[in-house]
Write an enzyme that holds these catalytic residues in place. Sequence first.
Site, PDB file in Angstrom:
ATOM      1  CG  HIS A 273       4.381  -0.200  -5.249  1.00 42.95           C
ATOM      2  ND1 HIS A 273       4.630   0.254  -6.733  1.00 42.95           N
ATOM      3  CD2 HIS A 273       2.952   0.686  -4.935  1.00 42.95           C
ATOM      4  CE1 HIS A 273       4.154   1.662  -6.723  1.00 42.95           C
ATOM      5  NE2 HIS A 273       3.615   1.954  -5.703  1.00 42.95           N
ATOM      6  CG  ASP A 285       3.203   5.392  -6.658  1.00 41.98           C
ATOM      7  OD1 ASP A 285       3.689   4.424  -5.843  1.00 41.98           O
ATOM      8  OD2 ASP A 285       2.457   6.180  -6.991  1.00 41.98           O
ATOM      9  CD  GLU A 319      -0.413  -1.035  -6.189  1.00 37.75           C
ATOM     10  OE1 GLU A 319      -0.995   0.186  -4.991  1.00 37.75           O
ATOM     11  OE2 GLU A 319       0.395   0.211  -6.440  1.00 37.75           O
ATOM     12  CD  GLU A 320       1.498   2.042  -9.266  1.00 40.83           C
ATOM     13  OE1 GLU A 320       0.446   2.258  -9.625  1.00 40.83           O
ATOM     14  OE2 GLU A 320       2.263   3.502  -8.717  1.00 40.83           O
ATOM     15  CG  ASP A 347       2.021   2.830  -2.438  1.00 34.50           C
ATOM     16  OD1 ASP A 347       3.267   3.194  -2.654  1.00 34.50           O
ATOM     17  OD2 ASP A 347       1.216   2.261  -3.332  1.00 34.50           O
ATOM     18  CG  HIS A 417       0.220   7.443 -11.139  1.00 38.14           C
ATOM     19  ND1 HIS A 417      -0.887   6.783 -10.780  1.00 38.14           N
ATOM     20  CD2 HIS A 417       1.353   6.527 -10.339  1.00 38.14           C
ATOM     21  CE1 HIS A 417      -0.742   5.832  -9.757  1.00 38.14           C
ATOM     22  NE2 HIS A 417       0.216   5.942  -9.088  1.00 38.14           N
TER      23      HIS A 417
HETATM   24 ZN   LIG Z   1       2.390   3.252  -5.390  1.00 39.03          ZN
END
Ligand SMILES: [Zn+2]
Length: 452
Positions: A273, A285, A319-320, A347, A417
Amino acid sequence: MRKAFVILMGVVAIGVVARAQGDAWLAPYRPVAEKLIAESQRTDFAWQRLAELTDTYGPRLSGSEGLERAIDWAVAQMKKDGLENVRKEPVMIPKWVRGRESLELIDPIRQPLPMLGLGNSVGTPASGIEADVLVVSSFDDMKARAANVKGRIVLFNVPFTNYGATVTYRSTGPSEAAKLGAVAVLIRSVGPVGLRTPHTGSTNYADGVTRIPGAAIPVEDAERFARLAARGVKVRVKLNMEAHFEADVQSYNVVGELRGREFPDQIVLLGGHFDSWDPGTGATDDGGGCVVTWEAVRLMKTLNLRPRRTVRVVLFVNEENGLRGGNGYRDAHAAELARHVLLLESDGGVFDPSGFGFTGPDAARATVTTIASLLAPLGANRIGASGGGADIGPSATAGKIPTMSHEVTGDYFLIHHTPADTIDRITPKQMANNAAAIAVMAYVVAEQGLGK
Ligand SMILES: [Zn+2]
């Protein structure tokens, strides 16, 4: 075949490691695999590409300028690579805006604290929310103290065990606390103890429940609050968040291909993503996953390898905090899902490769297990019991397509994140080895099929 292998290896077998001796059909692929691995390791191309992406466009939150500029850049680069049918496929995506935000400790002493609002959270009133903190260790603990929740800011101080078990406090904590009258929620960041780093990520409000703001604080601050509370000290904080949604905006999945020489309508799909959270630069990520799957196709192109089936790379959007890219791909490609041979998503980070997770029929599992033996030199020959990904999930379900997750070792959730998700955590060698592993797997599957 798996059983025979386990007997052969006896107690040495750990998990399902590919056999050292492949089936006869595998032999011609050995020199090809060696070439792909050597070409990938020859340069730091993939790492430089990820550095360019993350340095230039920064984080790629859905609805941000950085994301759209990065998408245009990816299209231009794929064309430069010589990929075919390079295009943007339109998807409407949500635009959640973080705005300014802060958390201040009021009692027992005034002190600004590190925090990150949870994605999709509502904001606070402009004057903020000031309240006493109730520290709880679980949903059950909160319910046992239900009488004390009203008017408080609930802190879920739940130590990280594994992502699935702990992330539920981030996704459902605000609504669960709101049901008992809480005015806001803080969560202990979903990750192991780091360097006082907050981790963001989506929260999901339940229908019919008052929407209260949610924010993550570092593990260290959650532990401090818990110690203070255990001593009977009142902990009071003030939370300010401007977070809000704006109208959906136009965005795109990015698609590029190497068309198959014999069965171009049959597709092996690779991807990750392209959107990310906003505090870091989305390197692990999931810029890394996007670049290594894309690189796998570029390596084939560079070596003039054109498998019998089409290899398609898809950089999924959103995606998130919405999964609109994964759902959009399923809908736009409904008519050809049945011709997808395999969906592979990266991912889980791009540290040292360990292999792939796989979900699909036994015959296909036997094939990918055999192929994986070519990846022993990279340590990437393990085929795990199951594999998939958020973005490929909707298509896999709709088309009953086998799925694979690219798997690595390394402490993904330490930086997940956070502001620390930058290219510095990843080495050029790791990028090269991951791209090589994916290239070999994808090439042989696209050449050989999965025995359907
Ligand atoms: Zn991800």
